[in-house]
Design an enzyme around this catalytic site. Sequence first.
Site, PDB file in Angstrom:
ATOM      1  N   HIS A 296       3.234   1.039  -3.699  1.00 48.01           N
ATOM      2  CA  HIS A 296       2.743   2.173  -2.922  1.00 48.01           C
ATOM      3  C   HIS A 296       3.043   3.477  -3.669  1.00 48.01           C
ATOM      4  O   HIS A 296       3.748   3.467  -4.674  1.00 48.01           O
ATOM      5  CB  HIS A 296       3.437   2.202  -1.548  1.00 48.01           C
ATOM      6  CG  HIS A 296       4.891   2.488  -1.658  1.00 48.01           C
ATOM      7  ND1 HIS A 296       5.830   1.504  -1.906  1.00 48.01           N
ATOM      8  CD2 HIS A 296       5.587   3.659  -1.601  1.00 48.01           C
ATOM      9  CE1 HIS A 296       7.029   2.047  -1.986  1.00 48.01           C
ATOM     10  NE2 HIS A 296       6.908   3.360  -1.810  1.00 48.01           N
TER      11      HIS A 296
ATOM     12  N   HIS B 253       3.697   8.487  -8.507  1.00 53.91           N
ATOM     13  CA  HIS B 253       3.822   7.269  -9.304  1.00 53.91           C
ATOM     14  C   HIS B 253       3.892   6.050  -8.390  1.00 53.91           C
ATOM     15  O   HIS B 253       4.178   6.183  -7.204  1.00 53.91           O
ATOM     16  CB  HIS B 253       5.071   7.327 -10.191  1.00 53.91           C
ATOM     17  CG  HIS B 253       6.338   7.281  -9.400  1.00 53.91           C
ATOM     18  ND1 HIS B 253       6.857   8.395  -8.761  1.00 53.91           N
ATOM     19  CD2 HIS B 253       7.176   6.255  -9.096  1.00 53.91           C
ATOM     20  CE1 HIS B 253       7.958   8.054  -8.126  1.00 53.91           C
ATOM     21  NE2 HIS B 253       8.181   6.755  -8.301  1.00 53.91           N
TER      22      HIS B 253
END
Length: 170
Positions: A39, A121
């Site tokens: 995620h 990220h």
Amino acid sequence: MRLFLALNPPPELRKRLGALADIAHARCGGRRMPDPSLHLTLAFLGEVEEAKAAELIEWVRGLTIEPGEWRLDGWGCFKRPGIVWVGGRHTDHGLARLQSRLWDALEARGFGMRPGGFTPHVTLLRRAASLEVNGLPAVDLTWSYERMELLHSVVDQRGAHYHSLATSQH
């Protein structure tokens, strides 16, 4: 309850991110993040009391976020705690605006101070034995998003698992 706000990738992208995690794991070692855990964290809230969590659930369910696309085109690492990730090589202004607006609203609701710096990220590895990401294959993925989720992080002997408590509107 340990909570955070995140974007979850669509199934095909999650599969491709998992394949990148396999490649990184073969090179760098460490603990590979399971595919369901991949995620993009927008706001880590930490431990939240149940009453505040209930408030957050209602707030998230009523939110509409601006849809966007995020280009993932690079590898990176954080030395502590040995994280290998994929993300964008350039600032994504849409994600930066989304994260800033979320923190504005969270601070107004008494959820502390926003952290300094935001590096969008997807963590692929934790506690990597090597952080050498040069030479890993080129990354060129596009992540279209239109919703975010409030996730509950549950830690057990197998590691962290995330459970969705609320999803923003579309």
